[in-house]
Motif scaffolding. Sequence first.
Motif, PDB file in Angstrom:
ATOM      1  N   HIS A 242       0.789  -1.252  -0.076  1.00 25.02           N
ATOM      2  CA  HIS A 242       0.032  -0.162  -0.002  1.00 25.02           C
ATOM      3  C   HIS A 242       0.887   1.268  -0.008  1.00 25.02           C
ATOM      4  CE1 HIS A 242      -3.868  -2.046   0.839  1.00 25.02           C
ATOM      5  NE2 HIS A 242      -3.303  -2.861   1.489  1.00 25.02           N
ATOM      6  N   ASP A 243       0.459   2.186  -0.568  1.00 25.75           N
ATOM      7  CA  ASP A 243       1.018   3.630  -0.449  1.00 25.75           C
ATOM      8  C   ASP A 243       0.304   4.570   0.205  1.00 25.75           C
ATOM      9  OD1 ASP A 243       3.061   2.905  -2.505  1.00 25.75           O
ATOM     10  OD2 ASP A 243       1.439   3.253  -4.148  1.00 25.75           O
ATOM     11  N   GLY A 244       0.918   5.223   0.986  1.00 28.37           N
ATOM     12  CA  GLY A 244       0.287   6.178   2.053  1.00 28.37           C
ATOM     13  C   GLY A 244       0.706   5.957   3.520  1.00 28.37           C
TER      14      GLY A 244
ATOM     15  N   PHE B  43       7.079   8.050   2.901  1.00 30.67           N
ATOM     16  CA  PHE B  43       8.127   9.058   3.100  1.00 30.67           C
ATOM     17  C   PHE B  43       9.442   8.273   2.362  1.00 30.67           C
ATOM     18  CE2 PHE B  43       5.550  10.045   7.162  1.00 30.67           C
ATOM     19  CZ  PHE B  43       5.447  11.268   6.740  1.00 30.67           C
ATOM     20  N   GLY B  44       8.893   7.318   1.349  1.00 33.19           N
ATOM     21  CA  GLY B  44      10.031   6.966   0.568  1.00 33.19           C
ATOM     22  C   GLY B  44      10.596   5.699   1.163  1.00 33.19           C
ATOM     23  N   ARG B  45      10.040   5.309   2.096  1.00 29.80           N
ATOM     24  CA  ARG B  45      10.566   4.157   3.016  1.00 29.80           C
ATOM     25  C   ARG B  45       9.453   3.127   2.985  1.00 29.80           C
ATOM     26  NH1 ARG B  45      15.453   4.968   5.044  1.00 29.80           N
ATOM     27  NH2 ARG B  45      15.599   2.726   4.704  1.00 29.80           N
ATOM     28  N   GLN B  46       9.904   1.791   3.647  1.00 32.26           N
ATOM     29  CA  GLN B  46       8.798   0.666   3.921  1.00 32.26           C
ATOM     30  C   GLN B  46       8.602   0.570   5.366  1.00 32.26           C
ATOM     31  OE1 GLN B  46      11.327   0.660   1.250  1.00 32.26           O
ATOM     32  NE2 GLN B  46      10.029   1.326  -0.039  1.00 32.26           N
ATOM     33  N   PHE B  47       7.221   0.072   5.669  1.00 35.49           N
ATOM     34  CA  PHE B  47       6.964  -0.275   6.879  1.00 35.49           C
ATOM     35  C   PHE B  47       6.120  -1.519   6.878  1.00 35.49           C
ATOM     36  CE2 PHE B  47       7.581   4.216   6.691  1.00 35.49           C
ATOM     37  CZ  PHE B  47       8.428   4.524   7.850  1.00 35.49           C
ATOM     38  N   CYS B  48       6.319  -2.587   7.833  1.00 36.27           N
ATOM     39  CA  CYS B  48       5.431  -3.672   7.854  1.00 36.27           C
ATOM     40  C   CYS B  48       4.564  -3.745   9.021  1.00 36.27           C
ATOM     41  CB  CYS B  48       6.432  -4.815   8.107  1.00 36.27           C
ATOM     42  SG  CYS B  48       7.711  -4.968   6.872  1.00 36.27           S
TER      43      CYS B  48
ATOM     44  N   LYS C 174      14.127   5.388  14.309  1.00 37.13           N
ATOM     45  CA  LYS C 174      13.816   6.186  15.145  1.00 37.13           C
ATOM     46  C   LYS C 174      13.397   7.852  14.724  1.00 37.13           C
ATOM     47  CE  LYS C 174      17.018   4.331  18.824  1.00 37.13           C
ATOM     48  NZ  LYS C 174      18.021   4.321  19.508  1.00 37.13           N
ATOM     49  N   GLN C 175      13.433   7.799  13.536  1.00 40.26           N
ATOM     50  CA  GLN C 175      13.063   9.148  12.649  1.00 40.26           C
ATOM     51  C   GLN C 175      11.654   9.102  12.583  1.00 40.26           C
ATOM     52  OE1 GLN C 175      15.352   9.580   9.154  1.00 40.26           O
ATOM     53  NE2 GLN C 175      17.331   9.264  10.367  1.00 40.26           N
ATOM     54  N   PHE C 176      10.798   7.965  13.035  1.00 34.15           N
ATOM     55  CA  PHE C 176       9.444   7.951  12.639  1.00 34.15           C
ATOM     56  C   PHE C 176       8.698   7.622  13.849  1.00 34.15           C
ATOM     57  CE2 PHE C 176      11.880   6.990   8.656  1.00 34.15           C
ATOM     58  CZ  PHE C 176      11.223   7.639   8.000  1.00 34.15           C
TER      59      PHE C 176
ATOM     60  N   ALA D 256      -6.871   0.614  12.826  1.00 32.62           N
ATOM     61  CA  ALA D 256      -6.365   1.812  12.145  1.00 32.62           C
ATOM     62  C   ALA D 256      -5.230   2.339  12.795  1.00 32.62           C
ATOM     63  CB  ALA D 256      -7.672   2.808  12.145  1.00 32.62           C
ATOM     64  N   GLY D 257      -4.527   3.337  11.921  1.00 33.40           N
ATOM     65  CA  GLY D 257      -3.500   3.991  12.384  1.00 33.40           C
ATOM     66  C   GLY D 257      -2.913   4.838  11.332  1.00 33.40           C
ATOM     67  N   ARG D 258      -1.687   5.501  11.803  1.00 28.57           N
ATOM     68  CA  ARG D 258      -0.878   6.389  10.805  1.00 28.57           C
ATOM     69  C   ARG D 258       0.671   6.359  11.245  1.00 28.57           C
ATOM     70  NH1 ARG D 258       0.043  11.757  12.287  1.00 28.57           N
ATOM     71  NH2 ARG D 258      -0.392  12.333  14.383  1.00 28.57           N
ATOM     72  N   ILE D 259       1.355   6.730  10.169  1.00 31.15           N
ATOM     73  CA  ILE D 259       2.768   6.874  10.391  1.00 31.15           C
ATOM     74  C   ILE D 259       3.207   8.359   9.948  1.00 31.15           C
ATOM     75  CG2 ILE D 259       4.915   5.945   9.638  1.00 31.15           C
ATOM     76  CD1 ILE D 259       3.186   3.584   8.261  1.00 31.15           C
ATOM     77  N   TRP D 260       4.116   8.807  10.776  1.00 28.76           N
ATOM     78  CA  TRP D 260       4.642  10.159  10.610  1.00 28.76           C
ATOM     79  C   TRP D 260       6.021  10.060  10.993  1.00 28.76           C
ATOM     80  CZ3 TRP D 260       1.439   8.960  14.755  1.00 28.76           C
ATOM     81  CH2 TRP D 260       2.058   9.312  16.042  1.00 28.76           C
ATOM     82  N   LYS D 261       6.553  11.329  10.430  1.00 33.60           N
ATOM     83  CA  LYS D 261       7.991  11.628  10.646  1.00 33.60           C
ATOM     84  C   LYS D 261       8.292  12.537  11.648  1.00 33.60           C
ATOM     85  CE  LYS D 261      12.329  11.807   7.858  1.00 33.60           C
ATOM     86  NZ  LYS D 261      12.895  12.060   6.648  1.00 33.60           N
TER      87      LYS D 261
END
Length: 308
Positions: free
Chosen positions: A177-179, A207-212, A240-242, A301-306
């Motif tokens: 998924h993108d986003g 953010f140009g990276r991948q999360f699982c 640690k940047q996220f 549900a959730g979100r990722i931020w930098k």
Amino acid sequence: MSPGGGFGQQITESCITFVDLNAAISNLELRSPPFKKTASNPSINLGTSSTNDVHELLECPVCMNLMYPPIYQCPNGHTLCSSCKTRVHNCCPTCRQELGNIRCLALEKVVESLELPCRYQIVGCHEIFPYYSMHKHEKNCKHRPFNCPYAGAECSVTGDIPFLVMHLKDDHKVDMHDGCTFNHRYVKSNPQDIENATWMLTVFNCFGRQFCLHFEAFQLGMAPVYMAFLRFMGDEDEAKQFSYSVEVGGNGRKLIWQGIPRSIRDNHRKVRDSQDGLIIQRSLALFFSGSNKEELKLKVAGRIWKEI
């Protein structure tokens, strides 16, 4: 989204045990180092030997690891590390001569003053270390390959992040998924019969990276629980940047977790056992599902931020 469930498998590490000498010889013929070492360094001067030759000279021919004293040799001069000496029943896997207890003192003396480049030089590491410090460095080198983060079954594939992303997509058929936000629904019939289960991994491009995103059931002490957590496809210092948040709820109630995604350097079981994520007891999860404890229907549900 209703990912399919599957029972999680505990991944255990075991030492290689050779049943007989023929098995050892077969292993010697088939095994190869994880990275081909071709780069040379002018600071290393052992006659006309290249760095590659030095690595090959110091590698045990059976386990392919660098040898540390005591280093043994057979009457014909073939060397072997002390661990593999017992595994091959004290017989040289190269010439089948009895090994005895002959030490290769010359090679042991050489390694005392030897400096070598990291074995991951070919993929970007330019560090040079004394021989006795090399193993510690290579164990934590930031250029070493990553393990496949797939949690549903044992997978021994390693590589860099772009390679693993394609591997997860093509070989494990994970959801991509993108986003930076997600809203998933996890469904399982007869949840009372499941003690350990792992749902399909989901990978997010953000953010140009991948999360699982992981979601699984397991026993926490005597209590059956569900857990949702996020891992970052990269090293710990980058993770640690996220930050991320994840929430579950139903019937007017809600649970929220906020944390830092763990690097995939830590396998999913280590993260799960550290309880570094949102944990919800099965009874509460079924209450949120509103299914009279007959079926799990849980929205995560959730979100990722930098972090700035």
